[in-house]
Design a protein around this motif. Structure first.
Motif, PDB file in Angstrom:
ATOM      1  N   PHE A   1     -16.940  74.695  51.761  1.00  0.00           N
ATOM      2  CA  PHE A   1     -15.931  73.978  52.529  1.00  0.00           C
ATOM      3  C   PHE A   1     -15.189  73.005  51.603  1.00  0.00           C
ATOM      4  O   PHE A   1     -15.708  72.606  50.561  1.00  0.00           O
ATOM      5  N   GLY A   2     -13.989  72.610  51.989  1.00  0.00           N
ATOM      6  CA  GLY A   2     -13.222  71.672  51.194  1.00  0.00           C
ATOM      7  C   GLY A   2     -12.061  71.111  51.987  1.00  0.00           C
ATOM      8  O   GLY A   2     -11.593  71.735  52.956  1.00  0.00           O
ATOM      9  N   ILE A   3     -11.577  69.932  51.577  1.00  0.00           N
ATOM     10  CA  ILE A   3     -10.499  69.260  52.318  1.00  0.00           C
ATOM     11  C   ILE A   3      -9.201  69.184  51.515  1.00  0.00           C
ATOM     12  O   ILE A   3      -8.232  68.572  51.979  1.00  0.00           O
ATOM     13  N   ALA A   4      -9.168  69.792  50.342  1.00  0.00           N
ATOM     14  CA  ALA A   4      -7.953  69.786  49.524  1.00  0.00           C
ATOM     15  C   ALA A   4      -7.689  71.196  49.012  1.00  0.00           C
ATOM     16  O   ALA A   4      -8.591  72.052  48.975  1.00  0.00           O
ATOM     17  N   GLU A   5      -6.464  71.453  48.602  1.00  0.00           N
ATOM     18  CA  GLU A   5      -6.082  72.770  48.111  1.00  0.00           C
ATOM     19  C   GLU A   5      -6.888  73.119  46.864  1.00  0.00           C
ATOM     20  O   GLU A   5      -7.031  72.314  45.947  1.00  0.00           O
ATOM     21  N   GLY A   6      -7.422  74.359  46.833  1.00  0.00           N
ATOM     22  CA  GLY A   6      -8.217  74.817  45.700  1.00  0.00           C
ATOM     23  C   GLY A   6      -9.650  74.322  45.720  1.00  0.00           C
ATOM     24  O   GLY A   6     -10.392  74.582  44.775  1.00  0.00           O
ATOM     25  N   CYS A   7     -10.037  73.610  46.782  1.00  0.00           N
ATOM     26  CA  CYS A   7     -11.385  73.036  46.842  1.00  0.00           C
ATOM     27  C   CYS A   7     -12.292  73.765  47.820  1.00  0.00           C
ATOM     28  O   CYS A   7     -13.413  73.317  48.071  1.00  0.00           O
ATOM     29  N   HIS A   8     -11.847  74.880  48.406  1.00  0.00           N
ATOM     30  CA  HIS A   8     -12.671  75.631  49.363  1.00  0.00           C
ATOM     31  C   HIS A   8     -12.658  77.105  48.981  1.00  0.00           C
ATOM     32  O   HIS A   8     -11.756  77.591  48.293  1.00  0.00           O
ATOM     33  N   LEU A   9     -13.663  77.849  49.463  1.00  0.00           N
ATOM     34  CA  LEU A   9     -13.836  79.247  49.082  1.00  0.00           C
ATOM     35  C   LEU A   9     -12.723  80.126  49.622  1.00  0.00           C
ATOM     36  O   LEU A   9     -12.274  81.053  48.970  1.00  0.00           O
ATOM     37  N   GLY A  10     -12.270  79.864  50.823  1.00  0.00           N
ATOM     38  CA  GLY A  10     -11.180  80.599  51.451  1.00  0.00           C
ATOM     39  C   GLY A  10     -10.540  79.726  52.509  1.00  0.00           C
ATOM     40  O   GLY A  10     -11.059  78.660  52.859  1.00  0.00           O
ATOM     41  N   GLU A  11      -9.414  80.190  53.058  1.00  0.00           N
ATOM     42  CA  GLU A  11      -8.710  79.375  54.047  1.00  0.00           C
ATOM     43  C   GLU A  11      -9.571  79.103  55.267  1.00  0.00           C
ATOM     44  O   GLU A  11      -9.421  78.078  55.931  1.00  0.00           O
ATOM     45  N   GLU A  12     -10.491  80.044  55.570  1.00  0.00           N
ATOM     46  CA  GLU A  12     -11.338  79.839  56.743  1.00  0.00           C
ATOM     47  C   GLU A  12     -12.305  78.669  56.568  1.00  0.00           C
ATOM     48  O   GLU A  12     -12.848  78.145  57.549  1.00  0.00           O
ATOM     49  N   PHE A  13     -12.543  78.236  55.307  1.00  0.00           N
ATOM     50  CA  PHE A  13     -13.461  77.130  55.048  1.00  0.00           C
ATOM     51  C   PHE A  13     -12.727  75.808  54.799  1.00  0.00           C
ATOM     52  O   PHE A  13     -13.328  74.836  54.353  1.00  0.00           O
ATOM     53  N   PHE A  14     -11.438  75.790  55.113  1.00  0.00           N
ATOM     54  CA  PHE A  14     -10.673  74.548  54.971  1.00  0.00           C
ATOM     55  C   PHE A  14     -11.036  73.573  56.095  1.00  0.00           C
ATOM     56  O   PHE A  14     -11.131  73.952  57.261  1.00  0.00           O
ATOM     57  N   ILE A  15     -11.268  72.317  55.751  1.00  0.00           N
ATOM     58  CA  ILE A  15     -11.525  71.256  56.718  1.00  0.00           C
ATOM     59  C   ILE A  15     -10.320  70.318  56.723  1.00  0.00           C
ATOM     60  O   ILE A  15      -9.979  69.728  55.690  1.00  0.00           O
ATOM     61  N   ASN A  16      -9.667  70.217  57.865  1.00  0.00           N
ATOM     62  CA  ASN A  16      -8.474  69.378  57.996  1.00  0.00           C
ATOM     63  C   ASN A  16      -8.922  67.941  58.243  1.00  0.00           C
ATOM     64  O   ASN A  16      -9.377  67.593  59.334  1.00  0.00           O
ATOM     65  N   CYS A  17      -8.788  67.089  57.233  1.00  0.00           N
ATOM     66  CA  CYS A  17      -9.217  65.688  57.317  1.00  0.00           C
ATOM     67  C   CYS A  17      -8.010  64.845  57.729  1.00  0.00           C
ATOM     68  O   CYS A  17      -7.086  64.641  56.941  1.00  0.00           O
ATOM     69  N   THR A  18      -8.023  64.372  58.988  1.00  0.00           N
ATOM     70  CA  THR A  18      -6.843  63.729  59.559  1.00  0.00           C
ATOM     71  C   THR A  18      -7.185  62.338  60.089  1.00  0.00           C
ATOM     72  O   THR A  18      -8.211  62.162  60.752  1.00  0.00           O
ATOM     73  N   THR A  19      -6.303  61.376  59.796  1.00  0.00           N
ATOM     74  CA  THR A  19      -6.434  60.031  60.373  1.00  0.00           C
ATOM     75  C   THR A  19      -5.482  59.930  61.551  1.00  0.00           C
ATOM     76  O   THR A  19      -4.255  59.921  61.379  1.00  0.00           O
ATOM     77  N   GLU A  20      -6.025  59.897  62.763  1.00  0.00           N
ATOM     78  CA  GLU A  20      -5.199  59.904  63.968  1.00  0.00           C
ATOM     79  C   GLU A  20      -4.669  58.520  64.307  1.00  0.00           C
ATOM     80  O   GLU A  20      -3.562  58.372  64.822  1.00  0.00           O
ATOM     81  N   VAL A  21      -5.460  57.488  64.055  1.00  0.00           N
ATOM     82  CA  VAL A  21      -5.043  56.114  64.354  1.00  0.00           C
ATOM     83  C   VAL A  21      -5.154  55.296  63.072  1.00  0.00           C
ATOM     84  O   VAL A  21      -6.209  55.286  62.419  1.00  0.00           O
ATOM     85  N   ILE A  22      -4.069  54.644  62.690  1.00  0.00           N
ATOM     86  CA  ILE A  22      -4.061  53.850  61.459  1.00  0.00           C
ATOM     87  C   ILE A  22      -5.130  52.763  61.541  1.00  0.00           C
ATOM     88  O   ILE A  22      -5.261  52.061  62.542  1.00  0.00           O
ATOM     89  N   GLY A  23      -5.897  52.649  60.457  1.00  0.00           N
ATOM     90  CA  GLY A  23      -6.953  51.645  60.404  1.00  0.00           C
ATOM     91  C   GLY A  23      -8.312  52.165  60.824  1.00  0.00           C
ATOM     92  O   GLY A  23      -9.304  51.438  60.760  1.00  0.00           O
ATOM     93  N   THR A  24      -8.377  53.459  61.270  1.00  0.00           N
ATOM     94  CA  THR A  24      -9.663  54.059  61.650  1.00  0.00           C
ATOM     95  C   THR A  24     -10.065  55.097  60.619  1.00  0.00           C
ATOM     96  O   THR A  24      -9.258  55.543  59.802  1.00  0.00           O
ATOM     97  N   SER A  25     -11.325  55.511  60.663  1.00  0.00           N
ATOM     98  CA  SER A  25     -11.822  56.532  59.734  1.00  0.00           C
ATOM     99  C   SER A  25     -11.204  57.881  60.054  1.00  0.00           C
ATOM    100  O   SER A  25     -10.980  58.208  61.229  1.00  0.00           O
ATOM    101  N   PRO A  26     -10.911  58.700  59.048  1.00  0.00           N
ATOM    102  CA  PRO A  26     -10.364  60.037  59.301  1.00  0.00           C
ATOM    103  C   PRO A  26     -11.392  60.937  59.989  1.00  0.00           C
ATOM    104  O   PRO A  26     -12.597  60.716  59.892  1.00  0.00           O
ATOM    105  N   THR A  27     -10.894  61.961  60.682  1.00  0.00           N
ATOM    106  CA  THR A  27     -11.743  62.901  61.426  1.00  0.00           C
ATOM    107  C   THR A  27     -11.607  64.293  60.820  1.00  0.00           C
ATOM    108  O   THR A  27     -10.492  64.765  60.605  1.00  0.00           O
ATOM    109  N   PRO A  28     -12.731  64.984  60.534  1.00  0.00           N
ATOM    110  CA  PRO A  28     -12.659  66.361  60.022  1.00  0.00           C
ATOM    111  C   PRO A  28     -12.535  67.376  61.161  1.00  0.00           C
ATOM    112  O   PRO A  28     -13.283  67.319  62.133  1.00  0.00           O
ATOM    113  N   TYR A  29     -11.565  68.301  61.042  1.00  0.00           N
ATOM    114  CA  TYR A  29     -11.355  69.340  62.047  1.00  0.00           C
ATOM    115  C   TYR A  29     -11.507  70.712  61.395  1.00  0.00           C
ATOM    116  O   TYR A  29     -11.145  70.916  60.230  1.00  0.00           O
ATOM    117  N   LEU A  30     -12.007  71.678  62.169  1.00  0.00           N
ATOM    118  CA  LEU A  30     -12.114  73.051  61.704  1.00  0.00           C
ATOM    119  C   LEU A  30     -10.722  73.612  61.472  1.00  0.00           C
ATOM    120  O   LEU A  30      -9.777  73.280  62.201  1.00  0.00           O
TER     121      LEU A  30
END
Length: 718
Positions: free
Chosen positions: A46-75
């Motif tokens: 798995f990986g959260i940046a380009e070139g850091c995961h085995l395939g697109e299916e193992f990409f983890i979308n790391c998103t900060t939904e509210v400024i000032g809070t911790s980011p959330t990992p999404y499938l």
């Protein structure tokens, strides 16, 4: 002697330092890649940046939904939050929504609070059937779970009731809460709920029903659960994931094989693809080069009883101090006082010193060969272990009691069945029931068979496996599926049957694949008569009667000649001739389950009669058992089949078939003819306590409906 012992300790200590400095710690992500999203560690593949995961299916979308809070990992490509990733088991944990079905005080559906939840997954992610449970919570609740594996649809569900908060048990056993297992390998699921009385009688303390799939052990039901679920929107669920869709043997021969040094490849049960694990004595990330590094057991100060600890790749050794002998391990023989008069002490130390030197060279140049040898020995031991766990000893005991009833049943080897199913490839899956998955197999002689593989290895599964062998070994009937053999050498039990080529009765009635043509009336009558004949045979024509206990349309197979074959005897029970009923845990399928058996736990042959009645209604109406819109008719039909034996039902159906073929069959019946065909008085009326409209719905009216269908079929055909 003291000099030799000191030299030995010094030599081992130097060796330990060399090994320790040669295996530096390795991170979990690819070098130069971020390895965290919020508080979650993101390991490769798995990986959260380009070139850091085995395939697109193992990409983890790391998103900060509210400024000032911790980011959330999404499938990847979803809004499904990931809460944990498990490399060693090919699993990850997600947080999934709870479905709700709420009503207001007037009994109307509250659409604002009610939510139907749908989950859709892309490969390689599927819902784990071994790590999750399906729950329904509420005092006026029934919930249906529907999922797909490829184009195959699977449906299960349960119901729960209670009249007051004080009657709720502190366990999920049907009073306020029910639970059931789900199949492995589903890629999507839909949860549907409903209420019998719209929570009208319990609205003050339970206005809503809840249903959800949750990781086993992560939800404990209690009387407080109603209020807690009001405040809970998500619960943890476990998904399986794999690399590719090839087996370990196939993947190792190709480029892109994912398992790196000091790791092994694992084929998951009932799933395609593979995942990797570090070898015993190693830890880390098996998907990275040098990711699995040696565990230095000597860091644990309590591992050796006394003396020096020496670390080796994948293992360790303890050396006893001067004047003591033994393996030095706290979990072994420890160190015991040596006999100073022992003339062989000096020779023993020399042998140890030379042996350790040889071991050093052996480990450096042949560690992989050693592992394979150990693995082969463990494989032989596992076969003996599986034989016991899968019920081999229990089967031997029961065979002695039944005087060798399965002498013609073949014992297959694990290799034969593995080869026959292409290593249990998902393309060979032809069905899945309550106790296992059925594969199409082709034996070495070209014979096509059906191989039933249990879902999990557990004492209850082993007992069902042995029970089905014993039951089927005593059955010889053209309308009962024939048992060809079994296998004990695998982690889960295996049964081998004759292969029935034309699907299940459920598929023909409901045409759920769009491939089967509707059954004509004559054929439906023939199939009904054959099922009834098979059940009558099981109840009254063998030495010890058999109650099937799970008669339903999916457990009736249809061959190319449209001959019915009753199957799946995992839940069946043998009944001694001197007993008319037995007490047992309730087991069966929602919609087909006999209400009297459900409430009393008293199992009789009439339980099969009730279930057959539901199948007969499906044949007549082409409706699903759980979707009948006239509950009063269903209740009275249940009463219609409550009185006769299966033998009487079989005779009535055979009489209908003969009547249909007779020249006067299309000219109509007189009341006297109807009474003659109905036979015994038990077929001419229903009990007065079988529902509010029982006086208006009789067996004769049901029979008349069947007769009209038969006459219409003949008129259309001529």
């Amino acid at each position: 002697m003291a000099f030799l012992q000191k030299m030995l300790i010094l030599q081992l200590s130097v060796f330990s330092v060399i090994l320790t400095t040669a295996t530096p710690a390795v991170g979990q992500a690819l070098p130069g890649c971020p390895d965290r999203c919020g508080d979650l560690l993101i390991p490769y593949p798995f990986g959260i940046a380009e070139g850091c995961h085995l395939g697109e299916e193992f990409f983890i979308n790391c998103t900060t939904e509210v400024i000032g809070t911790s980011p959330t990992p999404y499938l990847a490509g979803t809004e499904i939050p990931v809460s944990n990733i498990f490399l060693d088991q090919g699993e990850l944990q997600i947080m999934q929504f709870v479905a709700r079905d709420c009503y207001d005080s007037q009994g109307y559906l509250d659409k604002k609070l009610s939510k139907v939840r749908i989950l859709s997954l892309n490969p390689p992610f599927t819902i784990s059937g071994t790590k999750n449970k399906f729950f329904a919570v509420g005092c006026d609740t029934y919930a249906i779970f529907e999922g797909y594996r490829g184009h195959e649809r699977y449906i299960t569900g349960c119901m729960s009731f209670c009249e007051s908060l004080g009657s709720v048990n502190e366990s999920c056993s049907g009073i306020g809460c029910c639970q059931t297992s789900i199949p492995t390998g589903l890629q999507n699921r839909t949860v549907k709920m409903n209420s019998y009385y719209n929570h009208a009688f319990i609205w003050d303390f339970n206005p809503c029903s809840y249903s959800f799939i949750v990781e086993d052990g992560q939800f404990e039901f209690s009387s407080k659960s109603f209020q807690e679920l009001d405040r809970t929107s998500r619960l943890p669920m476990v998904l399986n994931w794999q690399i590719g869709n090839e087996t370990c043997d196939e993947a190792q021969k190709k480029q892109g094989y994912a398992c790196k040094g000091n790791s092994t490849c694992v084929n998951p049960i009932n799933l395609s693809g593979y995942f990797c694990q570090c070898l015993p004595g190693y830890e880390g990330n098996p998907y990275l080069p040098d990711g699995c590094h040696d565990i230095n057991e000597c860091k644990n100060s309590n591992i050796c009883s006394e003396g020096a600890c020496v670390n080796f790749p994948g293992t360790y050794a303890c050396v006893c101090p001067k004047g003591f002998e033994g393996d030095g391990r706290k979990a072994g023989t420890g160190c015991r006082k040596d006999n100073p008069m022992n003339p062989h002490q000096t020779s023993r130390l020399l042998i140890i010193s030379l042996g350790m030197s040889v071991a050093f060279l052996f480990i450096m140049v042949g560690s992989s060969w050693t592992y394979l040898g150990v693995k082969k020995r463990k494989f032989i031991q596992l076969r003996e272990k599986y034989f016991k766990e899968n019920g081999g000893l229990l089967l031997q005991q029961k065979l002695a009691n039944h005087e060798g009833a399965v002498q013609t049943t073949k014992i297959f080897t694990a290799e034969e069945l593995e080869k026959a199913t292409n290593n249990y490839h998902e393309d060979r899956v032809v069905g899945e029931g309550g106790f296992g998955t059925v594969y199409k197999g082709i034996l070495a002689d070209g014979k096509v068979v059906a191989i039933k593989k249990s879902k999990i290895s557990a004492p209850s599964q082993s007992e069902q496996f042995v029970n089905e062998v014993i039951v089927l070994s005593q059955v010889n009937h053209r309308n009962v599926v024939r048992l060809l053999g079994c296998c004990f050498e695998t982690p889960v039990p295996l049964l081998v049957y004759e292969f029935i080529t034309n699907g299940t009765l459920f598929e023909h009635i409901h045409n759920n694949k769009g491939e089967k043509s509707p059954l004509p009336w004559e054929l439906r009558l023939k199939i009904a008569a054959e099922i009834a004949g098979a059940l009558a045979y099981l109840h009254s024509s063998i030495s010890m009667p058999i109650i099937h206990r799970d008669v339903k349309a999916t457990n009736v197979l249809i061959d190319d000649n449209y001959t019915a074959k009753v199957s799946d005897f995992g839940a069946s029970r043998l009944v001694p001739l001197d007993q008319t009923q037995i007490t047992t845990l309730v087991q069966g399928t929602l919609g087909y389950l006999d209400p009297e058996y459900f409430h009393s736990n008293q199992l009789t042959e009439k339980s099969d009669v009730y279930s057959f009645g539901v199948v007969l209604v499906e044949l007549l109406t082409s409706k699903l058992a759980l979707s009948f819109t006239r509950p009063e008719a269903e209740r009275n039909l249940a009463c219609f089949f409550e009185r006769p034996t299966m033998k009487e039902v079989s005779m009535e159906l055979e009489g209908m078939r003969i009547s249909a073929k007779h020249p006067w069959g299309k000219t109509g019946f007189s009341p006297e003819d109807t009474e003659h065909l109905l036979g015994s008085p038990s077929f001419s009326h229903v009990r007065s306590d079988c529902g509010p409209n029982s006086a208006t719905i009789s067996a004769a009216s049901v029979y008349e409906s069947m007769r009209m269908e038969m006459l219409m079929a003949y008129d259309n055909g001529r």
